[in-house]
Write an enzyme that holds these catalytic residues in place. Structure first.
Site, PDB file in Angstrom:
ATOM      1  N   ASP A   7       0.986  -1.408  -0.124  1.00  0.00           N
ATOM      2  CA  ASP A   7      -0.094   0.045   0.078  1.00  0.00           C
ATOM      3  C   ASP A   7       0.540   1.259  -0.062  1.00  0.00           C
ATOM      4  O   ASP A   7       1.721   1.671   0.759  1.00  0.00           O
ATOM      5  CB  ASP A   7      -0.809   0.017   1.500  1.00  0.00           C
ATOM      6  CG  ASP A   7      -0.525   0.086   2.488  1.00  0.00           C
ATOM      7  OD1 ASP A   7      -0.885   1.099   3.141  1.00  0.00           O
ATOM      8  OD2 ASP A   7       0.273  -0.681   2.987  1.00  0.00           O
ATOM      9  N   ASP A  98     -10.996   2.770   5.012  1.00  0.00           N
ATOM     10  CA  ASP A  98      -9.726   2.425   6.221  1.00  0.00           C
ATOM     11  C   ASP A  98      -9.987   3.262   7.098  1.00  0.00           C
ATOM     12  O   ASP A  98     -10.362   4.546   7.411  1.00  0.00           O
ATOM     13  CB  ASP A  98      -8.540   3.336   5.868  1.00  0.00           C
ATOM     14  CG  ASP A  98      -7.110   3.034   6.699  1.00  0.00           C
ATOM     15  OD1 ASP A  98      -7.560   2.688   7.799  1.00  0.00           O
ATOM     16  OD2 ASP A  98      -6.547   3.799   6.758  1.00  0.00           O
ATOM     17  N   GLU A 100      -9.786   3.272  10.658  1.00  0.00           N
ATOM     18  CA  GLU A 100      -8.336   3.260  11.950  1.00  0.00           C
ATOM     19  C   GLU A 100      -8.670   4.731  12.923  1.00  0.00           C
ATOM     20  O   GLU A 100      -8.033   4.369  13.887  1.00  0.00           O
ATOM     21  CB  GLU A 100      -7.303   2.807  12.012  1.00  0.00           C
ATOM     22  CG  GLU A 100      -6.423   3.140  11.207  1.00  0.00           C
ATOM     23  CD  GLU A 100      -5.397   2.332   9.592  1.00  0.00           C
ATOM     24  OE1 GLU A 100      -4.780   2.586  11.060  1.00  0.00           O
ATOM     25  OE2 GLU A 100      -4.743   2.778   9.014  1.00  0.00           O
TER      26      GLU A 100
END
Length: 172
Positions: A7, A98, A100
């Site tokens: 990534d 994402d 988080e």
């Protein structure tokens, strides 16, 4: 069958994609954007050049969107904005949300899971496949993956010798 991928975001700087390919990397998940509850969405400054150069090397491409949104409404709005930034580029892999950030971790499991499902619906309406990126703690304690829409891909973020997540996942 294990295949190697990476990534990438603007924080990695200039990428020598030929070297990446020569190292056996078969896919890359590129950061597309950050989305927020307010109008400060941000496109990754290296997305377009990384997309172009990775594609030129025959590397399969997916994308991810870093989420700062706390509500389904703002996730949907931010996701639509991100899809506009993608400008109909062809992707081989899903677009991942994402999940988080500490700014959203105080929301309930139901709310956070719903954010993932709203994201997926918006991504799929845009003609792409959707996924969720989260670490082991988030997948086990802050999200309820069993309540994800059926076609959501799960990418487990865990730096360890083997994946300890017991649920279904597509990328580790």
């Amino acid at each position: 069958m294990a295949i190697k991928g990476i990534d990438i975001s603007e924080f990695q700087g200039y990428i020598d994609w030929k070297s990446v390919k020569n190292d056996g990397i078969e896919f890359a998940i590129l950061k597309l954007a950050n989305i927020y509850d307010y109008d400060a969405n941000y496109k990754d400054s290296k997305f377009d050049i990384n997309y172009k150069n990775a594609k030129a090397q025959g590397i399969k491409i997916g994308a991810y969107i870093y989420n700062y949104c706390n509500t389904a409404e703002t996730v949907k709005k931010g996701t639509k904005w991100a899809l506009e930034q993608l400008d109909r580029k062809k992707l081989d892999l899903p677009i991942y949300l994402d999940m988080e950030d500490k700014d959203i971790q105080g929301e309930t499991v139901a709310t956070l899971t719903n954010l993932c499902n709203e994201f997926a619906k918006t991504i799929e309406e845009g003609g792409y496949r959707a996924g969720v990126y989260a670490n082991l703690n988030w997948l086990e304690n802050k999200l309820n993956p069993s309540d994800f829409n059926d076609d959501i891909s799960v990418w487990v973020a865990q730096y360890y010798t083997e994946c300890q997540y017991k649920g279904n996942y597509n990328i580790w």
